[in-house]
Design a protein around this motif. Sequence first.
Motif, PDB file in Angstrom:
ATOM      1  N   PRO A 169       0.844  -1.198   0.000  1.00 35.11           N
ATOM      2  CA  PRO A 169       0.000   0.000   0.000  1.00 35.11           C
ATOM      3  C   PRO A 169       0.881   1.250   0.000  1.00 35.11           C
ATOM      4  CG  PRO A 169      -0.687  -1.555   1.692  1.00 35.11           C
ATOM      5  CD  PRO A 169       0.642  -2.020   1.204  1.00 35.11           C
ATOM      6  N   PRO A 170       0.328   2.392  -0.395  1.00 43.29           N
ATOM      7  CA  PRO A 170       1.137   3.611  -0.495  1.00 43.29           C
ATOM      8  C   PRO A 170       1.874   3.964   0.785  1.00 43.29           C
ATOM      9  CG  PRO A 170      -1.025   3.951  -1.469  1.00 43.29           C
ATOM     10  CD  PRO A 170      -1.062   2.621  -0.812  1.00 43.29           C
ATOM     11  N   ARG A 171       1.199   3.899   1.936  1.00 44.62           N
ATOM     12  CA  ARG A 171       1.828   4.329   3.186  1.00 44.62           C
ATOM     13  C   ARG A 171       3.065   3.505   3.526  1.00 44.62           C
ATOM     14  NH1 ARG A 171      -1.454   7.938   6.024  1.00 44.62           N
ATOM     15  NH2 ARG A 171      -3.628   7.990   5.285  1.00 44.62           N
ATOM     16  N   ASP A 172       3.094   2.251   3.106  1.00 48.05           N
ATOM     17  CA  ASP A 172       4.259   1.406   3.373  1.00 48.05           C
ATOM     18  C   ASP A 172       5.478   1.888   2.593  1.00 48.05           C
ATOM     19  OD1 ASP A 172       2.341   0.051   4.740  1.00 48.05           O
ATOM     20  OD2 ASP A 172       2.934  -1.936   4.052  1.00 48.05           O
ATOM     21  N   PHE A 173       5.251   2.428   1.406  1.00 57.37           N
ATOM     22  CA  PHE A 173       6.359   2.983   0.630  1.00 57.37           C
ATOM     23  C   PHE A 173       6.916   4.228   1.321  1.00 57.37           C
ATOM     24  CE2 PHE A 173       4.373   0.714  -3.018  1.00 57.37           C
ATOM     25  CZ  PHE A 173       5.487  -0.001  -3.412  1.00 57.37           C
ATOM     26  N   PHE A 174       6.047   4.994   1.952  1.00 63.34           N
ATOM     27  CA  PHE A 174       6.469   6.246   2.573  1.00 63.34           C
ATOM     28  C   PHE A 174       7.307   6.015   3.822  1.00 63.34           C
ATOM     29  CE2 PHE A 174       2.027   7.848   1.091  1.00 63.34           C
ATOM     30  CZ  PHE A 174       2.426   7.722  -0.226  1.00 63.34           C
ATOM     31  N   GLN A 175       7.146   4.861   4.477  1.00 64.28           N
ATOM     32  CA  GLN A 175       7.840   4.599   5.731  1.00 64.28           C
ATOM     33  C   GLN A 175       9.351   4.516   5.539  1.00 64.28           C
ATOM     34  OE1 GLN A 175       6.354   4.630   8.714  1.00 64.28           O
ATOM     35  NE2 GLN A 175       4.422   5.068   7.661  1.00 64.28           N
ATOM     36  N   ASP A 176       9.769   3.799   4.502  1.00 63.73           N
ATOM     37  CA  ASP A 176      11.203   3.636   4.234  1.00 63.73           C
ATOM     38  C   ASP A 176      11.393   3.601   2.717  1.00 63.73           C
ATOM     39  OD1 ASP A 176      13.883   3.078   4.205  1.00 63.73           O
ATOM     40  OD2 ASP A 176      13.785   1.428   5.644  1.00 63.73           O
ATOM     41  N   PRO A 177      11.282   4.759   2.054  1.00 69.75           N
ATOM     42  CA  PRO A 177      11.303   4.785   0.585  1.00 69.75           C
ATOM     43  C   PRO A 177      12.607   4.285  -0.026  1.00 69.75           C
ATOM     44  CG  PRO A 177      11.422   7.009   1.495  1.00 69.75           C
ATOM     45  CD  PRO A 177      11.091   6.101   2.632  1.00 69.75           C
ATOM     46  N   ILE A 178      13.735   4.530   0.622  1.00 71.02           N
ATOM     47  CA  ILE A 178      15.017   4.081   0.055  1.00 71.02           C
ATOM     48  C   ILE A 178      15.080   2.563   0.033  1.00 71.02           C
ATOM     49  CG2 ILE A 178      17.507   4.060   0.394  1.00 71.02           C
ATOM     50  CD1 ILE A 178      17.312   6.842   1.565  1.00 71.02           C
ATOM     51  N   LYS A 179      14.683   1.951   1.128  1.00 68.99           N
ATOM     52  CA  LYS A 179      14.688   0.486   1.204  1.00 68.99           C
ATOM     53  C   LYS A 179      13.725  -0.102   0.178  1.00 68.99           C
ATOM     54  CE  LYS A 179      13.648  -3.343   4.356  1.00 68.99           C
ATOM     55  NZ  LYS A 179      13.200  -3.694   5.747  1.00 68.99           N
ATOM     56  N   GLN A 180      12.532   0.484   0.077  1.00 72.50           N
ATOM     57  CA  GLN A 180      11.543  -0.041  -0.862  1.00 72.50           C
ATOM     58  C   GLN A 180      11.980   0.158  -2.304  1.00 72.50           C
ATOM     59  OE1 GLN A 180       9.311  -1.978   0.147  1.00 72.50           O
ATOM     60  NE2 GLN A 180       9.550  -1.492   2.324  1.00 72.50           N
ATOM     61  N   PHE A 181      12.622   1.293  -2.592  1.00 75.14           N
ATOM     62  CA  PHE A 181      13.104   1.518  -3.953  1.00 75.14           C
ATOM     63  C   PHE A 181      14.174   0.495  -4.321  1.00 75.14           C
ATOM     64  CE2 PHE A 181      16.221   3.261  -6.895  1.00 75.14           C
ATOM     65  CZ  PHE A 181      15.419   3.551  -7.990  1.00 75.14           C
ATOM     66  N   ASP A 182      15.080   0.222  -3.399  1.00 75.30           N
ATOM     67  CA  ASP A 182      16.135  -0.760  -3.664  1.00 75.30           C
ATOM     68  C   ASP A 182      15.535  -2.124  -4.004  1.00 75.30           C
ATOM     69  OD1 ASP A 182      18.094   1.114  -3.246  1.00 75.30           O
ATOM     70  OD2 ASP A 182      18.500   0.524  -1.169  1.00 75.30           O
ATOM     71  N   LYS A 183      14.456  -2.488  -3.314  1.00 77.96           N
ATOM     72  CA  LYS A 183      13.807  -3.768  -3.591  1.00 77.96           C
ATOM     73  C   LYS A 183      13.181  -3.774  -4.981  1.00 77.96           C
ATOM     74  CE  LYS A 183      12.585  -5.286   1.099  1.00 77.96           C
ATOM     75  NZ  LYS A 183      11.474  -5.651   2.010  1.00 77.96           N
ATOM     76  N   VAL A 184      12.499  -2.681  -5.315  1.00 78.61           N
ATOM     77  CA  VAL A 184      11.848  -2.597  -6.622  1.00 78.61           C
ATOM     78  C   VAL A 184      12.887  -2.572  -7.738  1.00 78.61           C
ATOM     79  CG1 VAL A 184      10.385  -1.173  -8.098  1.00 78.61           C
ATOM     80  CG2 VAL A 184       9.800  -1.468  -5.688  1.00 78.61           C
ATOM     81  N   ALA A 185      13.946  -1.794  -7.559  1.00 78.21           N
ATOM     82  CA  ALA A 185      14.971  -1.648  -8.594  1.00 78.21           C
ATOM     83  C   ALA A 185      15.774  -2.932  -8.802  1.00 78.21           C
ATOM     84  CB  ALA A 185      15.905  -0.502  -8.239  1.00 78.21           C
ATOM     85  N   ALA A 186      15.841  -3.790  -7.784  1.00 76.90           N
ATOM     86  CA  ALA A 186      16.636  -5.017  -7.877  1.00 76.90           C
ATOM     87  C   ALA A 186      15.920  -6.141  -8.621  1.00 76.90           C
ATOM     88  CB  ALA A 186      17.021  -5.493  -6.479  1.00 76.90           C
ATOM     89  N   ARG A 187      14.661  -5.950  -8.948  1.00 75.26           N
ATOM     90  CA  ARG A 187      13.915  -7.013  -9.624  1.00 75.26           C
ATOM     91  C   ARG A 187      14.451  -7.274 -11.033  1.00 75.26           C
ATOM     92  NH1 ARG A 187       8.146  -4.332  -8.240  1.00 75.26           N
ATOM     93  NH2 ARG A 187       8.038  -4.845  -6.020  1.00 75.26           N
ATOM     94  N   LYS A 188      14.323  -8.514 -11.446  1.00 72.05           N
ATOM     95  CA  LYS A 188      14.749  -8.895 -12.789  1.00 72.05           C
ATOM     96  C   LYS A 188      13.573  -9.036 -13.754  1.00 72.05           C
ATOM     97  CE  LYS A 188      18.797 -11.418 -11.070  1.00 72.05           C
ATOM     98  NZ  LYS A 188      19.485 -12.743 -10.995  1.00 72.05           N
ATOM     99  N   PHE A 189      12.365  -9.099 -13.205  1.00 70.44           N
ATOM    100  CA  PHE A 189      11.194  -9.341 -14.043  1.00 70.44           C
ATOM    101  C   PHE A 189      10.087  -8.353 -13.699  1.00 70.44           C
ATOM    102  CE2 PHE A 189      13.417 -13.347 -13.229  1.00 70.44           C
ATOM    103  CZ  PHE A 189      13.750 -13.723 -14.522  1.00 70.44           C
ATOM    104  N   GLY A 190       9.212  -8.102 -14.682  1.00 61.68           N
ATOM    105  CA  GLY A 190       8.137  -7.147 -14.489  1.00 61.68           C
ATOM    106  C   GLY A 190       6.817  -7.764 -14.086  1.00 61.68           C
ATOM    107  N   ALA A 191       6.700  -9.075 -14.253  1.00 62.20           N
ATOM    108  CA  ALA A 191       5.456  -9.772 -13.917  1.00 62.20           C
ATOM    109  C   ALA A 191       5.689 -10.707 -12.732  1.00 62.20           C
ATOM    110  CB  ALA A 191       4.961 -10.574 -15.117  1.00 62.20           C
ATOM    111  N   PRO A 192       4.639 -11.071 -12.018  1.00 60.33           N
ATOM    112  CA  PRO A 192       4.792 -11.975 -10.870  1.00 60.33           C
ATOM    113  C   PRO A 192       5.364 -13.323 -11.285  1.00 60.33           C
ATOM    114  CG  PRO A 192       2.637 -10.917 -10.864  1.00 60.33           C
ATOM    115  CD  PRO A 192       3.254 -10.613 -12.191  1.00 60.33           C
TER     116      PRO A 192
END
Length: 248
Positions: free
Chosen positions: A67-90
Amino acid sequence: MQDLATKHTEVSLKAFGVMLTKAAVLWSKTFQVLRRKLNQNNQFKDEDTNGVYVPNPDDYPTFPPLPPRDFFQDPIKQFDKVAARKFGAPQGEYEDKPLYALYRFYEFVALDSVTNYRNCLEAFWRKKTWPVHEIPDPQDPDPERYAFLAGCTYLIVRAFNARVTLGLDRQMPALLIPEEAEMLRNRPDHLRTYERVPEWAEKAHPLKELLVVPTHEGGVLAGKEDKRADHDFLDKGILLWTPHISFT
């Protein structure tokens, strides 16, 4: 005679120097290739001794995402997780879909990652068989995330229609000759294919409690009256700094 010998020596030295330079360049390129190959081998060795890729849950997006609020809590950590993905679909999905693309766009907008959400817009634009109004209803159980997704479709429409106004078209080829570009620019407005938001996004109810979205630097707008607030998101009960959605 001595001058001739001297010139011959100078030419030979220059030729030798050129040869050494070429050899150094060739060795440098070879070394880089070998180093990349070694890194790849080490990467696969960490994952599987047979050199076969072993699926890692961190390589795939979770669906639905946070949810949006979870991204706001620790945006750097969440961005690192999103950016580290190798695939766009589940994991287990082998074909991209408009809804997956919408959720990816949502994540980067929530994280205020300008370059990445612009890249998402450009990638979506190139999907010629994905009209924005046909994005399926996510039926997201989280009210804030659902409202945010609805707001994202408005951003996509605005970004795309700005390009259509300039004479561009999602169905056009990647490369155009000047005559074709001029013809598109001069095309009557009623012949242009403008995008529109999905029906579910129009009907999405605004949040009862205002959701305030910080920038990547942690800044927030003063309130609903702030002229920098995105009007479409405000209609959904979300206070968001108007994103920079223009892309080339």
